[in-house]
Motif scaffolding. Structure first.
Motif, PDB file in Angstrom:
ATOM      1  N   GLU A   1       5.819  -9.304 -17.667  1.00 35.04           N
ATOM      2  CA  GLU A   1       4.674  -9.526 -17.572  1.00 35.04           C
ATOM      3  C   GLU A   1       4.090  -9.067 -15.834  1.00 35.04           C
ATOM      4  O   GLU A   1       3.032  -8.899 -15.872  1.00 35.04           O
ATOM      5  N   GLN A   2       5.059  -9.453 -15.206  1.00 33.27           N
ATOM      6  CA  GLN A   2       4.768  -8.989 -13.871  1.00 33.27           C
ATOM      7  C   GLN A   2       4.579  -7.557 -13.602  1.00 33.27           C
ATOM      8  O   GLN A   2       3.485  -7.214 -12.868  1.00 33.27           O
ATOM      9  N   VAL A   3       5.060  -6.730 -14.333  1.00 35.63           N
ATOM     10  CA  VAL A   3       4.632  -5.439 -14.173  1.00 35.63           C
ATOM     11  C   VAL A   3       3.285  -4.940 -14.793  1.00 35.63           C
ATOM     12  O   VAL A   3       2.510  -4.166 -14.119  1.00 35.63           O
ATOM     13  N   VAL A   4       3.096  -5.406 -16.038  1.00 34.74           N
ATOM     14  CA  VAL A   4       1.856  -5.504 -16.458  1.00 34.74           C
ATOM     15  C   VAL A   4       0.685  -6.049 -15.565  1.00 34.74           C
ATOM     16  O   VAL A   4      -0.195  -5.197 -15.317  1.00 34.74           O
ATOM     17  N   GLU A   5       0.913  -7.252 -15.123  1.00 34.02           N
ATOM     18  CA  GLU A   5      -0.106  -7.730 -14.018  1.00 34.02           C
ATOM     19  C   GLU A   5      -0.340  -6.934 -12.777  1.00 34.02           C
ATOM     20  O   GLU A   5      -1.396  -6.891 -12.299  1.00 34.02           O
ATOM     21  N   ALA A   6       0.820  -6.253 -12.409  1.00 32.98           N
ATOM     22  CA  ALA A   6       0.581  -5.525 -11.124  1.00 32.98           C
ATOM     23  C   ALA A   6      -0.064  -4.008 -11.754  1.00 32.98           C
ATOM     24  O   ALA A   6      -0.826  -3.654 -10.807  1.00 32.98           O
ATOM     25  N   LEU A   7       0.148  -3.534 -12.866  1.00 36.15           N
ATOM     26  CA  LEU A   7      -0.301  -2.231 -13.370  1.00 36.15           C
ATOM     27  C   LEU A   7      -1.898  -2.515 -13.263  1.00 36.15           C
ATOM     28  O   LEU A   7      -2.699  -1.452 -13.077  1.00 36.15           O
ATOM     29  N   VAL A   8      -2.359  -3.535 -14.063  1.00 36.26           N
ATOM     30  CA  VAL A   8      -4.008  -3.813 -13.966  1.00 36.26           C
ATOM     31  C   VAL A   8      -4.472  -4.192 -12.815  1.00 36.26           C
ATOM     32  O   VAL A   8      -5.862  -4.356 -12.697  1.00 36.26           O
TER      33      VAL A   8
ATOM     34  N   PHE B   1      -9.030   3.179  -8.354  1.00 39.95           N
ATOM     35  CA  PHE B   1     -10.023   3.067  -9.950  1.00 39.95           C
ATOM     36  C   PHE B   1      -9.148   3.430 -11.254  1.00 39.95           C
ATOM     37  O   PHE B   1      -9.421   2.622 -11.985  1.00 39.95           O
ATOM     38  N   ALA B   2      -8.166   4.283 -11.091  1.00 40.19           N
ATOM     39  CA  ALA B   2      -7.650   4.599 -12.154  1.00 40.19           C
ATOM     40  C   ALA B   2      -6.142   4.640 -12.078  1.00 40.19           C
ATOM     41  O   ALA B   2      -5.564   5.001 -11.026  1.00 40.19           O
ATOM     42  N   LEU B   3      -5.491   3.991 -12.940  1.00 43.05           N
ATOM     43  CA  LEU B   3      -3.721   4.230 -12.797  1.00 43.05           C
ATOM     44  C   LEU B   3      -3.228   5.506 -13.141  1.00 43.05           C
ATOM     45  O   LEU B   3      -2.688   5.874 -12.074  1.00 43.05           O
ATOM     46  N   LEU B   4      -3.881   6.275 -14.071  1.00 42.34           N
ATOM     47  CA  LEU B   4      -3.584   7.493 -14.257  1.00 42.34           C
ATOM     48  C   LEU B   4      -4.477   8.376 -14.256  1.00 42.34           C
ATOM     49  O   LEU B   4      -5.340   8.752 -15.266  1.00 42.34           O
ATOM     50  N   PRO B   5      -5.164   8.803 -13.053  1.00 44.56           N
ATOM     51  CA  PRO B   5      -6.547   9.379 -12.852  1.00 44.56           C
ATOM     52  C   PRO B   5      -6.661  10.718 -13.779  1.00 44.56           C
ATOM     53  O   PRO B   5      -7.805  11.354 -13.979  1.00 44.56           O
ATOM     54  N   ASN B   6      -5.727  11.679 -14.051  1.00 47.56           N
ATOM     55  CA  ASN B   6      -5.642  12.910 -14.612  1.00 47.56           C
ATOM     56  C   ASN B   6      -5.235  12.802 -16.180  1.00 47.56           C
ATOM     57  O   ASN B   6      -5.070  13.906 -16.627  1.00 47.56           O
ATOM     58  N   LEU B   7      -5.077  11.533 -16.669  1.00 46.18           N
ATOM     59  CA  LEU B   7      -4.796  11.625 -18.081  1.00 46.18           C
ATOM     60  C   LEU B   7      -5.755  12.264 -18.947  1.00 46.18           C
ATOM     61  O   LEU B   7      -7.159  12.072 -18.923  1.00 46.18           O
ATOM     62  N   ARG B   8      -5.044  12.925 -19.845  1.00 44.51           N
ATOM     63  CA  ARG B   8      -5.809  13.791 -20.736  1.00 44.51           C
ATOM     64  C   ARG B   8      -5.666  13.377 -22.229  1.00 44.51           C
ATOM     65  O   ARG B   8      -6.766  13.392 -23.190  1.00 44.51           O
ATOM     66  N   LYS B   9      -4.313  12.686 -22.618  1.00 47.97           N
ATOM     67  CA  LYS B   9      -3.962  12.481 -24.052  1.00 47.97           C
ATOM     68  C   LYS B   9      -3.321  11.260 -23.958  1.00 47.97           C
ATOM     69  O   LYS B   9      -2.492  11.096 -23.174  1.00 47.97           O
ATOM     70  N   LEU B  10      -3.907  10.161 -24.606  1.00 54.29           N
ATOM     71  CA  LEU B  10      -3.222   8.818 -24.761  1.00 54.29           C
ATOM     72  C   LEU B  10      -2.918   8.344 -26.172  1.00 54.29           C
ATOM     73  O   LEU B  10      -3.809   8.689 -26.962  1.00 54.29           O
TER      74      LEU B  10
ATOM     75  N   LEU C   1      -3.876  -3.684 -19.926  1.00 49.54           N
ATOM     76  CA  LEU C   1      -3.221  -2.483 -19.406  1.00 49.54           C
ATOM     77  C   LEU C   1      -3.936  -1.151 -20.117  1.00 49.54           C
ATOM     78  O   LEU C   1      -3.944  -0.063 -19.656  1.00 49.54           O
ATOM     79  N   LEU C   2      -4.146  -1.554 -21.654  1.00 51.70           N
ATOM     80  CA  LEU C   2      -5.055  -0.378 -22.061  1.00 51.70           C
ATOM     81  C   LEU C   2      -6.121   0.032 -21.505  1.00 51.70           C
ATOM     82  O   LEU C   2      -6.386   1.308 -21.298  1.00 51.70           O
ATOM     83  N   ARG C   3      -6.932  -0.750 -21.140  1.00 54.35           N
ATOM     84  CA  ARG C   3      -8.269  -0.756 -20.740  1.00 54.35           C
ATOM     85  C   ARG C   3      -8.037   0.182 -19.335  1.00 54.35           C
ATOM     86  O   ARG C   3      -9.043   1.030 -19.037  1.00 54.35           O
ATOM     87  N   THR C   4      -7.048  -0.291 -18.497  1.00 52.63           N
ATOM     88  CA  THR C   4      -6.819   0.419 -17.307  1.00 52.63           C
ATOM     89  C   THR C   4      -6.679   2.173 -17.515  1.00 52.63           C
ATOM     90  O   THR C   4      -6.916   2.593 -16.598  1.00 52.63           O
ATOM     91  N   LEU C   5      -6.016   2.280 -18.510  1.00 51.76           N
ATOM     92  CA  LEU C   5      -5.430   3.552 -18.954  1.00 51.76           C
ATOM     93  C   LEU C   5      -6.669   4.466 -19.321  1.00 51.76           C
ATOM     94  O   LEU C   5      -6.805   5.700 -19.662  1.00 51.76           O
ATOM     95  N   LEU C   6      -7.935   3.834 -19.698  1.00 52.44           N
ATOM     96  CA  LEU C   6      -9.024   4.512 -20.524  1.00 52.44           C
ATOM     97  C   LEU C   6      -9.737   5.098 -19.198  1.00 52.44           C
ATOM     98  O   LEU C   6     -10.379   4.420 -18.520  1.00 52.44           O
TER      99      LEU C   6
ATOM    100  N   THR D   1       0.886  -1.144   0.014  1.00 51.99           N
ATOM    101  CA  THR D   1       0.035   0.054  -0.045  1.00 51.99           C
ATOM    102  C   THR D   1       0.788   1.095   0.266  1.00 51.99           C
ATOM    103  O   THR D   1       0.643   2.024  -0.790  1.00 51.99           O
ATOM    104  N   VAL D   2       1.933   1.183   0.726  1.00 50.10           N
ATOM    105  CA  VAL D   2       2.741   2.332   0.890  1.00 50.10           C
ATOM    106  C   VAL D   2       3.561   2.576  -0.591  1.00 50.10           C
ATOM    107  O   VAL D   2       3.503   3.623  -1.209  1.00 50.10           O
ATOM    108  N   GLU D   3       3.938   1.712  -1.184  1.00 46.56           N
ATOM    109  CA  GLU D   3       4.261   1.710  -2.590  1.00 46.56           C
ATOM    110  C   GLU D   3       3.410   2.202  -3.575  1.00 46.56           C
ATOM    111  O   GLU D   3       4.067   2.851  -4.695  1.00 46.56           O
ATOM    112  N   TRP D   4       2.366   1.712  -3.385  1.00 48.62           N
ATOM    113  CA  TRP D   4       1.300   2.215  -4.505  1.00 48.62           C
ATOM    114  C   TRP D   4       1.146   3.730  -4.362  1.00 48.62           C
ATOM    115  O   TRP D   4       0.835   4.367  -5.161  1.00 48.62           O
TER     116      TRP D   4
END
Length: 537
Positions: A119-126, A131-140, A152-157, A91-94
């Motif tokens: 793959e471990q990085v992708v699994e951790a990120l998803v 709720f959102a990996l990048l909550p203030n993302l404007r442009k992708l 991973l793409l779905r997590t960024l939407l 939790t602290v690292e997140w």
């Protein structure tokens, strides 16, 4: 230690100053130094820290920078040198991850970026606890076609996204249609309802992606720019109702029994500034433009998909006059750029030497009303029936031209009626030209008579493309070109592109023109240098 000036205390001013430092143009090395400068500013004082970090993280490429800031005991490397994780994040690292993730507004991900993580990085990120990996993302920009990374793409939407591009990092390769892609596209509008710019051009033209992308478009009510594939009638109706839409790029239906959705296209009136349509034939384009009016459109791109054409014949010559008339009735004189993109690249001499494909003044005349054109691309047409006088009447109607492509796109063997005199008319009447691609007969003319004698040289053009233009007397042609275009350094022409044993009749003579131009240019530089020395003395 000196105190920070009171004028620099407002966060808004600091953001502007740090953004200017980051966006200062220069080489890649200078860009790296600017990034280091902003990082140093973040460590300078508490006042600078947050604004500097916001600017530093606002635009990033790939996920690796975020992972790199995790504690050393968490990060590892695989045998392939990919960035990996020893264990799931606490939790602290997140929270450490989220401190920088919330600052990111623009993200670019391509296949190289994804190849840097395991793959471990992708699994951790998803599996992010928020709720959102990048909550203030404007442009992708997601430039990768591999479906294994789609979680991973779905997590960024996220709902904050206003601009999104889905594709590959190759301009020659499109997204290939598939069920996972169609499922992702179908949810795009609901996940990102505030999209203003959407770029997703897919291949294979099947309904497996046409339906989902149309559904996504119908959920977007703030679109300003759209670039995509086939759209159904419902999506076109929705787009026609949007007051915000300024740029539209789409494809006509590719089904054998389908016809262009003309009724839906008719609903577009005066809102678009840019329009690009890809079709399988000139006939379908003609039907598309029937009874349609784009009153404010300033840029148009018409593309014919050569992969869907008859391999034995590029098109029916009888279709072209009707297409040009329909187009001229569809757009208003405010049009500034017209591209007609059609590359069939035939080596069949029976077609390239067929006079049925040659067009004259009467066919092109409907375009003369577009007097505001700065760019005109008709390189796909065989313009061999346009003579010097007719060409003069044409170019007089387009005085603002900066870029002009005329009949040089393919190796037409029908002898052109246009001569070097026509080129002089072009230089004389279009004073803003920066690029010329033209099919003509290069020959000697009387330099003491009009229009040559009254034409001012164009010093902006440094090279021209002459396609498959025949030439007589390379030395005289080079002298005439140098007089008209004193900074011209190179003339580019078509090679035959066939067997090595095939002798191309004009390539060697145009090479001689380039040799003469080099000598003439060097001589002009030397004369200018000597003239400067005389003035000094």
């Amino acid at each position: 230690m000196r105190r920070v000036h009171v004028c620099l205390l407002p966060t808004e001013i600091l953001l502007v100053v740090f953004t200017i430092i980051r966006e200062e143009p220069g080489t890649r090395d200078s860009l790296k130094r600017d990034t280091n400068s902003i990082a140093a500013l973040a460590r300078t004082c508490r006042t600078f820290k947050e604004p500097a970090l916001d600017v530093l993280w606002e635009n990033i490429s790939g996920i690796k920078p975020l992972i790199s800031f995790l504690p050393e005991g968490v990060i590892s490397r695989t045998a392939e040198r990919k960035l990996s994780l020893r264990r799931p994040l606490s939790t602290v690292e997140w929270k450490i991850f989220a401190q920088n993730a919330r600052r990111i507004h623009s993200l670019v991900i391509n296949n190289c970026n994804l190849d840097e993580i395991s793959e471990q990085v992708v699994e951790a990120l998803v599996s992010t606890p928020s709720f959102a990996l990048l909550p203030n993302l404007r442009k992708l920009q997601w430039l990768d076609d591999r479906e294994c990374f789609f979680p991973l793409l779905r997590t960024l939407l996220v709902p904050t996204i206003t601009s999104i591009k889905l594709g590959t990092d190759s301009s020659m390769q499109l997204w290939l249609s598939s069920f996972p892609k169609s499922a992702l596209l179908a949810s795009l509008g609901a996940r990102c309802p505030s999209i203003r710019e959407l770029d997703c051009v897919y291949g294979h033209y099947s309904d497996i992606c046409a339906g989902p992308i149309s559904e996504a478009v119908c959920c977007c009510c703030e679109l300003v720019r759209l670039k995509t594939g086939v759209l159904n009638a419902q999506a076109l109706d929705h787009l026609a109702s949007l007051l915000s839409l300024k740029s539209l790029h789409f494809q006509l239906s590719y089904g054998d029994d389908d016809t262009p959705p003309t009724d839906s296209i008719r609903m577009f009136t005066s809102k678009l500034d840019e329009l690009s349509i890809t079709a399988t034939s000139h006939t379908s384009l003609t039907q598309c433009f029937r009874n349609v009016h784009f009153l404010s459109c300033r840029s148009v791109v018409l593309s014919i998909d050569s992969d869907c054409m008859d391999p034995d014949e590029p098109y029916d010559p009888l279709d072209i006059p009707g297409l040009i008339v329909a187009f001229s009735e569809c757009f208003s004189p405010v049009l500034e750029q017209l591209h007609v993109k059609f590359e069939f690249n035939y080596d069949n001499e029976s077609i390239l030497n067929d006079h049925r494909f040659a067009f004259g003044f009467d066919v092109i005349a409907p375009f003369l009303q577009f007097s505001h054109l700065t760019m005109l691309d008709l390189d796909w047409l065989c313009t061999s029936d346009v003579d010097d006088e007719a060409f003069k009447n044409m170019v007089q109607s387009w005085p603002l031209l900066e870029e002009f492509h005329f009949g040089s796109g393919d190796r037409w063997l029908v002898p052109p009626s246009l001569t070097f005199t026509g080129l002089v008319h072009l230089i004389h009447h279009c004073r803003h030209l920066r690029r010329i691609d033209i099919h003509f007969t290069a020959c000697s003319i009387d330099a003491n008579s009009e229009p040559f004698s009254i034409t001012l040289p164009n010093e902006m053009i440094t090279w021209i493309f002459v396609g498959f233009s025949p030439i007589v007397d390379p030395k005289t042609v080079a002298c005439q070109l140098h007089a008209l275009l004193p900074n011209l350094k190179d003339v580019v022409c078509h090679g035959w592109g066939g067997d090595d044993d095939h002798e191309e009749p004009f390539d060697g003579q145009w090479n001689r023109v380039n040799e003469y131009l080099q000598v003439l240019t060097e001589g002009a530089v030397l004369r200018e240098k000597i003239g400067g020395l005389w003035e000094e003395s």
